[in-house]
Structures are given as structure tokens and as C-alpha cells.
Design a protein around this motif. Structure first.
Motif, PDB file in Angstrom:
ATOM      1  N   CYS A  25       5.290  -5.487  -1.068  1.00 56.18           N
ATOM      2  CA  CYS A  25       5.033  -4.048  -0.992  1.00 56.18           C
ATOM      3  C   CYS A  25       6.169  -3.253  -1.640  1.00 56.18           C
ATOM      4  O   CYS A  25       5.929  -2.239  -2.304  1.00 56.18           O
ATOM      5  CB  CYS A  25       4.827  -3.613   0.451  1.00 56.18           C
ATOM      6  SG  CYS A  25       3.323  -4.277   1.193  1.00 56.18           S
ATOM      7  N   ALA A  45       0.301  -1.169  -8.455  1.00 60.68           N
ATOM      8  CA  ALA A  45      -0.192  -0.525  -7.232  1.00 60.68           C
ATOM      9  C   ALA A  45      -1.207  -1.372  -6.486  1.00 60.68           C
ATOM     10  O   ALA A  45      -1.353  -1.218  -5.275  1.00 60.68           O
ATOM     11  CB  ALA A  45      -0.812   0.827  -7.575  1.00 60.68           C
ATOM     12  N   THR A  46      -1.905  -2.255  -7.177  1.00 63.28           N
ATOM     13  CA  THR A  46      -2.987  -2.979  -6.511  1.00 63.28           C
ATOM     14  C   THR A  46      -2.644  -4.420  -6.177  1.00 63.28           C
ATOM     15  O   THR A  46      -2.764  -4.823  -5.027  1.00 63.28           O
ATOM     16  CB  THR A  46      -4.262  -2.946  -7.362  1.00 63.28           C
ATOM     17  OG1 THR A  46      -3.973  -3.437  -8.669  1.00 63.28           O
ATOM     18  CG2 THR A  46      -4.814  -1.546  -7.466  1.00 63.28           C
ATOM     19  N   LYS A  47      -2.220  -5.191  -7.135  1.00 67.56           N
ATOM     20  CA  LYS A  47      -2.085  -6.637  -6.904  1.00 67.56           C
ATOM     21  C   LYS A  47      -1.028  -6.991  -5.858  1.00 67.56           C
ATOM     22  O   LYS A  47      -1.351  -7.634  -4.863  1.00 67.56           O
ATOM     23  CB  LYS A  47      -1.801  -7.348  -8.223  1.00 67.56           C
ATOM     24  CG  LYS A  47      -2.855  -7.069  -9.248  1.00 67.56           C
ATOM     25  CD  LYS A  47      -3.508  -8.282  -9.696  1.00 67.56           C
ATOM     26  CE  LYS A  47      -4.551  -7.846 -10.704  1.00 67.56           C
ATOM     27  NZ  LYS A  47      -5.436  -8.792 -11.103  1.00 67.56           N
ATOM     28  N   GLN A  49       0.470  -5.101  -3.712  1.00 71.86           N
ATOM     29  CA  GLN A  49       0.240  -4.371  -2.469  1.00 71.86           C
ATOM     30  C   GLN A  49      -0.814  -5.060  -1.611  1.00 71.86           C
ATOM     31  O   GLN A  49      -0.636  -5.217  -0.406  1.00 71.86           O
ATOM     32  CB  GLN A  49      -0.181  -2.937  -2.794  1.00 71.86           C
ATOM     33  CG  GLN A  49      -0.421  -2.088  -1.593  1.00 71.86           C
ATOM     34  CD  GLN A  49       0.836  -1.805  -0.820  1.00 71.86           C
ATOM     35  OE1 GLN A  49       1.924  -1.760  -1.367  1.00 71.86           O
ATOM     36  NE2 GLN A  49       0.700  -1.612   0.470  1.00 71.86           N
ATOM     37  N   VAL A  50      -1.898  -5.481  -2.220  1.00 69.99           N
ATOM     38  CA  VAL A  50      -2.971  -6.134  -1.467  1.00 69.99           C
ATOM     39  C   VAL A  50      -2.504  -7.492  -0.946  1.00 69.99           C
ATOM     40  O   VAL A  50      -2.771  -7.854   0.210  1.00 69.99           O
ATOM     41  CB  VAL A  50      -4.238  -6.265  -2.339  1.00 69.99           C
ATOM     42  CG1 VAL A  50      -5.279  -7.123  -1.662  1.00 69.99           C
ATOM     43  CG2 VAL A  50      -4.802  -4.888  -2.640  1.00 69.99           C
ATOM     44  N   GLN A  80      -9.245  -2.881   2.651  1.00 69.89           N
ATOM     45  CA  GLN A  80      -8.205  -2.731   1.625  1.00 69.89           C
ATOM     46  C   GLN A  80      -8.591  -3.487   0.361  1.00 69.89           C
ATOM     47  O   GLN A  80      -8.396  -2.991  -0.749  1.00 69.89           O
ATOM     48  CB  GLN A  80      -6.867  -3.248   2.164  1.00 69.89           C
ATOM     49  CG  GLN A  80      -5.741  -3.214   1.167  1.00 69.89           C
ATOM     50  CD  GLN A  80      -5.279  -1.807   0.838  1.00 69.89           C
ATOM     51  OE1 GLN A  80      -5.494  -0.879   1.613  1.00 69.89           O
ATOM     52  NE2 GLN A  80      -4.645  -1.652  -0.297  1.00 69.89           N
ATOM     53  N   THR A  83     -11.279  -1.340  -1.409  1.00 69.18           N
ATOM     54  CA  THR A  83     -10.951  -0.001  -1.900  1.00 69.18           C
ATOM     55  C   THR A  83      -9.835   0.018  -2.940  1.00 69.18           C
ATOM     56  O   THR A  83      -9.796   0.932  -3.760  1.00 69.18           O
ATOM     57  CB  THR A  83     -10.557   0.921  -0.737  1.00 69.18           C
ATOM     58  OG1 THR A  83      -9.457   0.355  -0.031  1.00 69.18           O
ATOM     59  CG2 THR A  83     -11.728   1.134   0.196  1.00 69.18           C
ATOM     60  N   ALA A  84      -8.928  -0.938  -2.935  1.00 65.14           N
ATOM     61  CA  ALA A  84      -7.817  -0.922  -3.903  1.00 65.14           C
ATOM     62  C   ALA A  84      -8.306  -1.052  -5.346  1.00 65.14           C
ATOM     63  O   ALA A  84      -7.902  -0.252  -6.203  1.00 65.14           O
ATOM     64  CB  ALA A  84      -6.800  -2.002  -3.562  1.00 65.14           C
ATOM     65  N   PRO A  85      -9.173  -1.998  -5.681  1.00 60.92           N
ATOM     66  CA  PRO A  85      -9.648  -2.056  -7.069  1.00 60.92           C
ATOM     67  C   PRO A  85     -10.501  -0.847  -7.456  1.00 60.92           C
ATOM     68  O   PRO A  85     -10.445  -0.384  -8.592  1.00 60.92           O
ATOM     69  CB  PRO A  85     -10.482  -3.331  -7.128  1.00 60.92           C
ATOM     70  CG  PRO A  85     -10.117  -4.112  -5.937  1.00 60.92           C
ATOM     71  CD  PRO A  85      -9.644  -3.142  -4.914  1.00 60.92           C
ATOM     72  N   SER A  87     -10.227   2.290  -6.311  1.00 56.58           N
ATOM     73  CA  SER A  87      -9.365   3.442  -6.569  1.00 56.58           C
ATOM     74  C   SER A  87      -8.579   3.256  -7.861  1.00 56.58           C
ATOM     75  O   SER A  87      -8.380   4.215  -8.616  1.00 56.58           O
ATOM     76  CB  SER A  87      -8.420   3.682  -5.393  1.00 56.58           C
ATOM     77  OG  SER A  87      -7.563   2.579  -5.217  1.00 56.58           O
ATOM     78  N   ALA A  88      -8.131   2.038  -8.158  1.00 61.85           N
ATOM     79  CA  ALA A  88      -7.423   1.797  -9.415  1.00 61.85           C
ATOM     80  C   ALA A  88      -8.345   2.032 -10.604  1.00 61.85           C
ATOM     81  O   ALA A  88      -7.924   2.590 -11.631  1.00 61.85           O
ATOM     82  CB  ALA A  88      -6.877   0.374  -9.438  1.00 61.85           C
TER      83      ALA A  88
END
Length: 123
Positions: A25, A45-47, A49-50, A80, A83-85, A87-88
Motif C-alpha cells: 500500500c 493505484a490498482t495493482k 493496492q489490491v 475492492q 471496483t479498482a479496475p 475506477s482505473a
């Protein structure tokens, strides 16, 4: 091995997972600040973090050793993960439409034909 040994192993594993998740993170947040272009920032921001959240969720379930906790952690991670991909993708699409994306760095521009052309002046 006794039950006390297994509890110590589970606690140590949970501690290591929390530390690795927190480091992931942290690298995600540093990547958001340090990278210059939008695709690199979206990747940061995505990889990590998830993955960091997944490790922390596993550590929580492992340290508390309760099925209700594990049942609560699974939907949190799945939401999560969903929604992460999304939003990216939306941020990347907005950057492309705004022109803040470096089009010279794109290898394939699949959205070139879908650009909206401005209406003609005067009618």
C-alpha cells in the motif's frame, strides 16, 4: 506440535502478511506521487493496492480465527477487486478524452475512431 505452537505460527504469519500488505500500500501511494503519466499512476493505484488489501484481509482473518470475520473479509475484498479496475478504467478514459494522456506513448490507440468530433460552426 501443540496448539500453542500453531497459534504462535498463525500470529507470526499474520504479522508478516500485514507488514507486506502495508508495504504494498505504501509503494502504491509513492507511485501515485512519483509517476508522471496517467497509465503509470493507474497501475500504481490498482495493482499493489489490491494485493496489499488482500494480504491484510488474510492476516485479519488469520489473527482473529473466527469464521464470521472470514465471511466479512471475503465480500470486502471482492468489492475492492471489482471496483479498482473499473475506477482505473474510468480515470484513464477521462484522461484520454481530456487530452492529458500522452498519445505518443500509446502503442495501440483503440479509441482513436471513437473520438467525438466537435459540431461544425454555424450549423
Amino acid at each position: 506440535m501443540t496448539d500453542l505452537d500453531w497459534l504462535a505460527i498463525a500470529d507470526t504469519t499474520a504479522l508478516v502478511l500485514v507488514l507486506i500488505g502495508a508495504l504494498l500500500c505504501l509503494t502504491a501511494s509513492i507511485g501515485l506521487l512519483r509517476f508522471r503519466d496517467v497509465p503509470s499512476r493507474l497501475h500504481a493505484a490498482t495493482k499493489p493496492q489490491v494485493l496489499g488489501l488482500l494480504l491484510i484481509c488474510i492476516a485479519i482473518a488469520l489473527s482473529l480465527r473466527a469464521w464470521p470475520v472470514a465471511a466479512f473479509v471475503v465480500p470486502v475484498f471482492l468489492i475492492q477487486l471489482a471496483t479498482a479496475p473499473l475506477s482505473a478504467h474510468m480515470v484513464g478514459r477521462a484522461a484520454y478524452r481530456n487530452g492529458t494522456l500522452d498519445e505518443g506513448a500509446l502503442v495501440v490507440d483503440e479509441l482513436r475512431d471513437s473520438r467525438e468530433t466537435p459540431p461544425a460552426a454555424g450549423g
